[in-house]
Design an enzyme around this catalytic site. Structure first.
Site, PDB file in Angstrom:
ATOM      1  CG  ASP A 174      -1.793   1.151   1.377  1.00  0.00           C
ATOM      2  OD1 ASP A 174      -1.580   2.156   0.661  1.00  0.00           O
ATOM      3  OD2 ASP A 174      -2.731   1.089   2.201  1.00  0.00           O
TER       4      ASP A 174
ATOM      5  CE  LYS B  73      -2.970  11.784  -9.841  1.00  0.00           C
ATOM      6  NZ  LYS B  73      -2.095  10.655 -10.179  1.00  0.00           N
TER       7      LYS B  73
ATOM      8  CE1 TYR C 112      -6.473  11.448  -9.591  1.00  0.00           C
ATOM      9  CE2 TYR C 112      -7.431  12.985 -11.160  1.00  0.00           C
ATOM     10  CZ  TYR C 112      -6.622  11.908 -10.885  1.00  0.00           C
ATOM     11  OH  TYR C 112      -5.950  11.280 -11.915  1.00  0.00           O
ATOM     12  CB  ALA C 113      -7.562  18.601  -9.720  1.00  0.00           C
ATOM     13  CB  ALA C 114      -5.192  19.462  -4.878  1.00  0.00           C
TER      14      ALA C 114
ATOM     15  CB  SER D 150      -3.974  13.751 -14.046  1.00  0.00           C
ATOM     16  OG  SER D 150      -5.193  14.088 -14.654  1.00  0.00           O
TER      17      SER D 150
HETATM   18  N1  LIG Z   1      -7.818   6.703 -16.067  1.00  0.00           N
HETATM   19  C1  LIG Z   1      -7.753   8.009 -16.194  1.00  0.00           C
HETATM   20  O1  LIG Z   1      -8.662   8.648 -16.741  1.00  0.00           O
HETATM   21  C2  LIG Z   1      -6.524   8.760 -15.692  1.00  0.00           C
HETATM   22  C3  LIG Z   1      -6.297  10.040 -16.198  1.00  0.00           C
HETATM   23  C4  LIG Z   1      -5.194  10.759 -15.743  1.00  0.00           C
HETATM   24  C5  LIG Z   1      -4.329  10.198 -14.829  1.00  0.00           C
HETATM   25  N2  LIG Z   1      -4.575   8.941 -14.346  1.00  0.00           N
HETATM   26  C6  LIG Z   1      -3.644   8.399 -13.340  1.00  0.00           C
HETATM   27  O2  LIG Z   1      -3.163   7.150 -13.789  1.00  0.00           O
HETATM   28  C7  LIG Z   1      -2.768   6.364 -12.666  1.00  0.00           C
HETATM   29  C8  LIG Z   1      -3.276   4.954 -12.862  1.00  0.00           C
HETATM   30  O3  LIG Z   1      -4.689   4.961 -12.806  1.00  0.00           O
HETATM   31  P1  LIG Z   1      -5.595   4.046 -13.760  1.00  0.00           P
HETATM   32  O4  LIG Z   1      -6.327   4.942 -14.658  1.00  0.00           O
HETATM   33  O5  LIG Z   1      -4.810   2.957 -14.317  1.00  0.00           O
HETATM   34  O6  LIG Z   1      -6.674   3.518 -12.686  1.00  0.00           O
HETATM   35  P2  LIG Z   1      -6.939   2.084 -12.070  1.00  0.00           P
HETATM   36  O7  LIG Z   1      -7.282   1.109 -13.142  1.00  0.00           O
HETATM   37  O8  LIG Z   1      -7.929   2.313 -10.993  1.00  0.00           O
HETATM   38  O9  LIG Z   1      -5.520   1.654 -11.452  1.00  0.00           O
HETATM   39  C9  LIG Z   1      -5.016   2.250 -10.275  1.00  0.00           C
HETATM   40  C10 LIG Z   1      -3.898   1.379  -9.731  1.00  0.00           C
HETATM   41  O10 LIG Z   1      -3.360   2.015  -8.558  1.00  0.00           O
HETATM   42  C11 LIG Z   1      -3.316   1.065  -7.521  1.00  0.00           C
HETATM   43  N3  LIG Z   1      -3.456   1.701  -6.216  1.00  0.00           N
HETATM   44  C12 LIG Z   1      -4.425   2.552  -5.804  1.00  0.00           C
HETATM   45  N4  LIG Z   1      -4.224   2.878  -4.519  1.00  0.00           N
HETATM   46  C13 LIG Z   1      -3.099   2.225  -4.127  1.00  0.00           C
HETATM   47  C14 LIG Z   1      -2.376   2.143  -2.911  1.00  0.00           C
HETATM   48  N5  LIG Z   1      -2.763   2.814  -1.813  1.00  0.00           N
HETATM   49  N6  LIG Z   1      -1.258   1.378  -2.867  1.00  0.00           N
HETATM   50  C15 LIG Z   1      -0.845   0.682  -3.953  1.00  0.00           C
HETATM   51  N7  LIG Z   1      -1.482   0.725  -5.134  1.00  0.00           N
HETATM   52  C16 LIG Z   1      -2.607   1.480  -5.214  1.00  0.00           C
HETATM   53  C17 LIG Z   1      -4.434   0.087  -7.809  1.00  0.00           C
HETATM   54  O11 LIG Z   1      -4.131  -1.193  -7.246  1.00  0.00           O
HETATM   55  P3  LIG Z   1      -4.775  -1.844  -5.917  1.00  0.00           P
HETATM   56  O12 LIG Z   1      -6.177  -1.378  -5.800  1.00  0.00           O
HETATM   57  O13 LIG Z   1      -4.638  -3.316  -6.166  1.00  0.00           O
HETATM   58  O14 LIG Z   1      -3.896  -1.377  -4.806  1.00  0.00           O
HETATM   59  C18 LIG Z   1      -4.374  -0.005  -9.316  1.00  0.00           C
HETATM   60  O15 LIG Z   1      -3.419  -0.955  -9.706  1.00  0.00           O
HETATM   61  C19 LIG Z   1      -3.322   7.073 -11.431  1.00  0.00           C
HETATM   62  O16 LIG Z   1      -2.277   7.747 -10.768  1.00  0.00           O
HETATM   63  C20 LIG Z   1      -4.311   8.073 -12.003  1.00  0.00           C
HETATM   64  O17 LIG Z   1      -4.439   9.219 -11.201  1.00  0.00           O
HETATM   65  C21 LIG Z   1      -5.651   8.209 -14.770  1.00  0.00           C
END
Ligand SMILES: NC(=O)c1ccc[n+]([C@@H]2O[C@H](COP(=O)([O-])OP(=O)(O)OC[C@H]3O[C@@H](n4cnc5c(N)ncnc54)[C@H](OP(=O)(O)O)[C@@H]3O)[C@@H](O)[C@H]2O)c1
Length: 267
Positions: free
Chosen positions: A54, A155, A151-153, A138
């Site tokens: 985590d 990022k 969230y935006a903060a 992001s």
């Molecule tokens: N999808 C979008 O639209 C988008 C846009 C801009 C930026 N992002 C950024 O991209 C990154 C990846 O997100 P995603 O879109 O791939 O979403 P996702 O499918 O929900 O994946 C998020 C990943 O982060 C892990 N995670 C969350 N909290 C955690 C914690 N406390 N410790 C360890 N792992 C943790 C989750 O794994 P577990 O739950 O198994 O721990 C999961 O593997 C994020 O930083 C997000 O802010 C996403």
């Protein structure tokens, strides 16, 4: 090369693992859902290291890096990808929720970097760099979003940290890249809704999302040839620039978005 991916159990992190594994990288897959990581590792041939962790817990970040060093002896790229969003009005976000999102998205990033940099500094350079840190921020780093304020903060904080680190670590020959995706097809939005009683997703919003495969292809190019920032949907940079110059206009556009989300939650 050895690549550490936080948040490898789904979405961008999982897709990174799939594409990097195809290219022969040795991977460290970290997330809380260890069973998903083990499944993924088996699909990829079983040669990678899975760490249940985590990232909001500093000792877990240290453990990810320590296990990487024990198994592979180096870190070529550290991808700080783990993160989440929560749909909530900023003033209604509880102090606990605010602390938790910063603990995961911001502290989880810095704690991994803190543990990894001494190892990278001691490595001999390959293709000019001793190592690379990639921070998955992001497009929301450039503008606070209604119902997504905290969230935006987080990022924006990641972007700012990346800018400082990029200059501080250049003399050490450690590259720093920040990544700024727009909405992408992952578990992200379902999770963001599941953490509150509010909805955010409309069919129009869903239609705008990029595929994780496409975003990750661009991320891998930025690993092969490190650069300062990656904006997988480039035009958003111009929209943000306009918002920077004319914040009142950007507020009016955001007001439309706020009203849409409010209506969605009244229906
Ligand atoms: N999808 C979008 O639209 C988008 C846009 C801009 C930026 N992002 C950024 O991209 C990154 C990846 O997100 P995603 O879109 O791939 O979403 P996702 O499918 O929900 O994946 C998020 C990943 O982060 C892990 N995670 C969350 N909290 C955690 C914690 N406390 N410790 C360890 N792992 C943790 C989750 O794994 P577990 O739950 O198994 O721990 C999961 O593997 C994020 O930083 C997000 O802010 C996403």
């Amino acid at each position: 090369m050895v690549v550490v991916i936080s948040g490898a159990s789904s979405g961008l992190g999982r897709e990174l693992a799939v594409q990097l594994s195809r290219q022969g990288a040795h991977l460290v897959l970290a997330a809380r859902r260890l069973e998903l990581l083990d499944e993924l590792n088996a699909q990829l041939g079983g040669g990678h290291l899975c760490v249940g962790a985590d990232v909001s817990q500093p000792q877990d970040c240290v453990r990810i890096i320590k296990k990487t060093q024990e198994r592979f002896g180096r870190i070529d790229t550290l991808i700080c990808n783990a993160g989440y969003g929560q749909v909530e009005l900023t003033a209604s976000t509880s102090p606990e929720d605010l602390r938790q999102i910063f603990a995961t998205n911001v502290h989880g990033t810095v704690d991994l970097i803190h543990a990894a940099v001494p190892i990278m500094k001691a490595q001999s350079p390959q293709n000019r760099w001793r190592g690379q840190i990639m921070i998955v921020s992001s497009a929301a780093a450039g503008r606070g979003l209604p119902y997504f304020g905290p969230y935006a903060a987080t990022k924006a904080a990641q972007k700012s940290l990346a800018e400082a680190l990029r200059v501080e670590l250049k003399p050490e020959r450690i590259a720093v890249t920040s990544v700024h995706p727009i909405g992408t097809q992952t578990e992200f939005f379902n999770r963001a809704e599941s953490l509150s009683s509010l909805r955010l997703q409309t069919p129009q919003r869903k239609a705008w999302r990029q595929s994780a495969t496409k975003v990750v292809r661009k991320m891998i190019k930025a690993i092969e040839k490190p650069r300062a920032e990656l904006w997988p949907f480039y035009p958003v940079k111009f929209a943000l620039l306009l918002g920077f110059m004319f914040p009142g206009v950007a507020d009016r556009i955001m007001e439309t978005s706020r009203r849409q989300i409010q209506l969605l939650n009244q229906s």
